[in-house]
Write an enzyme that holds these catalytic residues in place. Structure first.
Site, short mmCIF file in Angstrom:
data_model
loop_
_atom_site.label_atom_id
_atom_site.label_comp_id
_atom_site.label_asym_id
_atom_site.label_seq_id
_atom_site.Cartn_x
_atom_site.Cartn_y
_atom_site.Cartn_z
N ASP A 148 26.48 -4.35 -47.68
CA ASP A 148 25.16 -3.72 -47.59
C ASP A 148 24.18 -4.58 -48.40
O ASP A 148 24.57 -5.21 -49.39
CB ASP A 148 25.27 -2.31 -48.22
CG ASP A 148 24.15 -1.36 -47.81
OD1 ASP A 148 23.01 -1.82 -47.65
OD2 ASP A 148 24.45 -0.16 -47.67
N HIS A 150 21.94 -3.02 -49.94
CA HIS A 150 21.64 -2.03 -50.97
C HIS A 150 22.93 -1.43 -51.52
O HIS A 150 23.94 -1.38 -50.81
CB HIS A 150 20.78 -0.90 -50.39
CG HIS A 150 19.62 -1.38 -49.56
ND1 HIS A 150 19.73 -1.64 -48.21
CD2 HIS A 150 18.35 -1.68 -49.90
CE1 HIS A 150 18.56 -2.06 -47.74
NE2 HIS A 150 17.70 -2.10 -48.75
N ASP A 152 23.25 1.79 -52.51
CA ASP A 152 23.36 3.18 -52.05
C ASP A 152 24.09 4.05 -53.07
O ASP A 152 24.90 4.90 -52.72
CB ASP A 152 24.08 3.25 -50.69
CG ASP A 152 23.31 2.58 -49.56
OD1 ASP A 152 22.17 2.13 -49.80
OD2 ASP A 152 23.85 2.50 -48.44
N HIS A 165 20.29 8.43 -47.73
CA HIS A 165 21.07 7.24 -47.31
C HIS A 165 21.12 6.17 -48.41
O HIS A 165 21.91 5.23 -48.30
CB HIS A 165 20.55 6.64 -45.98
CG HIS A 165 19.30 5.81 -46.10
ND1 HIS A 165 18.98 4.80 -45.22
CD2 HIS A 165 18.27 5.85 -46.99
CE1 HIS A 165 17.82 4.24 -45.56
NE2 HIS A 165 17.37 4.87 -46.61
N ASP A 256 26.90 -1.63 -43.55
CA ASP A 256 25.50 -1.38 -43.19
C ASP A 256 25.00 -2.65 -42.51
O ASP A 256 25.09 -3.74 -43.08
CB ASP A 256 24.71 -1.10 -44.47
CG ASP A 256 23.29 -0.62 -44.19
OD1 ASP A 256 22.65 -1.12 -43.24
OD2 ASP A 256 22.82 0.26 -44.95
N ASP A 258 22.27 -3.82 -42.24
CA ASP A 258 21.24 -4.55 -42.99
C ASP A 258 21.83 -5.52 -44.02
O ASP A 258 21.08 -6.26 -44.67
CB ASP A 258 20.19 -3.61 -43.60
CG ASP A 258 20.67 -2.80 -44.80
OD1 ASP A 258 21.61 -3.21 -45.50
OD2 ASP A 258 20.08 -1.72 -45.04
N GLU A 301 23.19 2.24 -39.48
CA GLU A 301 21.81 1.80 -39.67
C GLU A 301 21.28 0.87 -38.57
O GLU A 301 20.28 0.18 -38.78
CB GLU A 301 21.60 1.18 -41.06
CG GLU A 301 21.86 2.14 -42.23
CD GLU A 301 20.74 3.17 -42.47
OE1 GLU A 301 19.68 3.11 -41.79
OE2 GLU A 301 20.95 4.05 -43.33
#
Ligand SMILES: [Mn+2]
Length: 345
Positions: A148, A150, A152, A165, A256, A258, A301
């Site tokens: 990811d 991020h 999270d 999320h 994810d 992203d 996502e």
């Protein structure tokens, strides 16, 4: 453990490599149990609920079958509107996220009970709560590889946005239990993951509260700086060594989209420049597959409404499919069935 130094270490690496080879055949026979979760209330942007059907319509099931992987598609979950779901401070759609994840957890438990590797098609990343909870409820202790941009891992009290999320890991970690306030429809969630069993890959947009938590808990992470420094091959070698150093637990991969650079996967809600290349992403899935321990995968996502062009959507969805194929034994050198017989003239 690195493959340098003593002969003893070298021997370890050789035996591990031959293990990998065995697992290729084993892994190719693993079956996938697909759950679609068209859910978007963990964040404010519409469109991510279209992810499951888009990924399917790019031929996921057919292509898994083609590479020798049996598939059972459990279809899409349905989520009813939750009445009176008022914001709690910054936090929005708390009750909807809680009840959707409860449903998802039960669905993942069913898929695991049926003996499949669970594949969650999201939907937004708040769904990792139910996916990991359900996986752990059936298999016990597990490792989590979180790929990811991020982390999270905001708690409801550190979140700068209120979007759930950006918080799923905080509800799942034993170590953060005392930092989580009581929330409606969240009481069924029991922390089920230890911080030492988590590895992050691809981080490049981490909030201050998240950074504090990651350092406090000593979470193993390979942010993009480490990917740049070590290269993806060493990142995965160290990830697999770290996860298998103690007892070998089933692996939950939460991917994810992203994490991949937005030049490749632009159709997503919170793109961040400077991400993994397509090849680095595929390499991550290949290596996790070869551990023979991959037991559940989230692919989340994908949001077609965030794309500028149809080509952006296709690139994002196509990458999501290729990452999933990598999880189920697809090799870039090519594959062939074990009973393949060369035609004689
Ligand atoms: Mn995420």
């Amino acid at each position: 453990m690195k493959c340098v130094g003593t002969l003893l270490l070298l021997g370890r690496c050789v035996s591990r490599r031959s293990l990998h080879h065995d697992h290729r055949h084993h892994q190719a026979q693993q079956s996938a149990g697909i759950i679609g979760a068209p859910f978007s209330r963990g964040q404010p942007r519409a469109g991510v609920e279209r992810g499951p059907d888009l990924i399917r319509s790019a031929g996921l099931v057919h292509r898994l079958n083609q590479q020798g992987c049996a598939v059972k598609d459990y279809g899409n979950l349905t989520f009813e509107e939750v009445a009176g779901d008022e914001s709690l401070g910054l936090m929005r759609s708390v009750r909807a996220v809680g009840s959707a994840n409860r449903r998802l957890s039960e669905a993942v438990q069913k898929v695991k009970r049926d003996g499949h590797t669970s594949v969650l098609l999201g939907g937004d990343h708040s769904l990792a709560i139910g996916s990991i909870h359900g996986h752990s409820a059936l298999v016990g202790n597990l490792s989590v590889v979180w790929v990811d941009a991020h982390a999270d891992i905001n708690t409801p009290l550190t979140t700068p946005t209120g979007n759930i999320h950006g918080q799923p890991m905080s509800y799942l970690l034993h170590e953060l239990q005392s930092k989580i306030p009581i929330l409606p429809n969240f009481s069924w969630i029991k922390p089920c993951v230890s911080a030492r069993d988590v590895v992050y890959i691809g981080l490049r947009d981490v909030d201050p509260g998240e950074h504090c938590i990651l350092k406090l808990l000593g979470v193993k992470l390979f942010c993009m700086t480490e990917v740049d420094r070590l290269g993806v091959a060493r990142v995965m070698e160290e990830t697999c060594d770290y996860l298998s150093a103690k007892q070998k637990k089933p692996i939950h991969l939460s991917f994810d989209i992203d994490a991949i650079d937005p030049s490749v996967t632009p159709a997503t809600g919170t793109p961040v420049v400077g991400g993994l290349t397509y090849r680095e992403g595929v390499y991550v899935t290949e290596q996790l597959c070869q551990t023979g321990l991959l037991s559940a995968v989230d692919m989340v996502e994908v949001n077609p409404l965030r794309a500028q062009t149809e080509r952006d959507v296709q690139s994002t969805v196509g990458t999501a499919v290729d990452l999933l194929l990598g999880c189920f034994g697809r090799l870039r050198e090519g594959n062939h069935p074990s009973d393949y017989s060369l035609p004689e003239p």
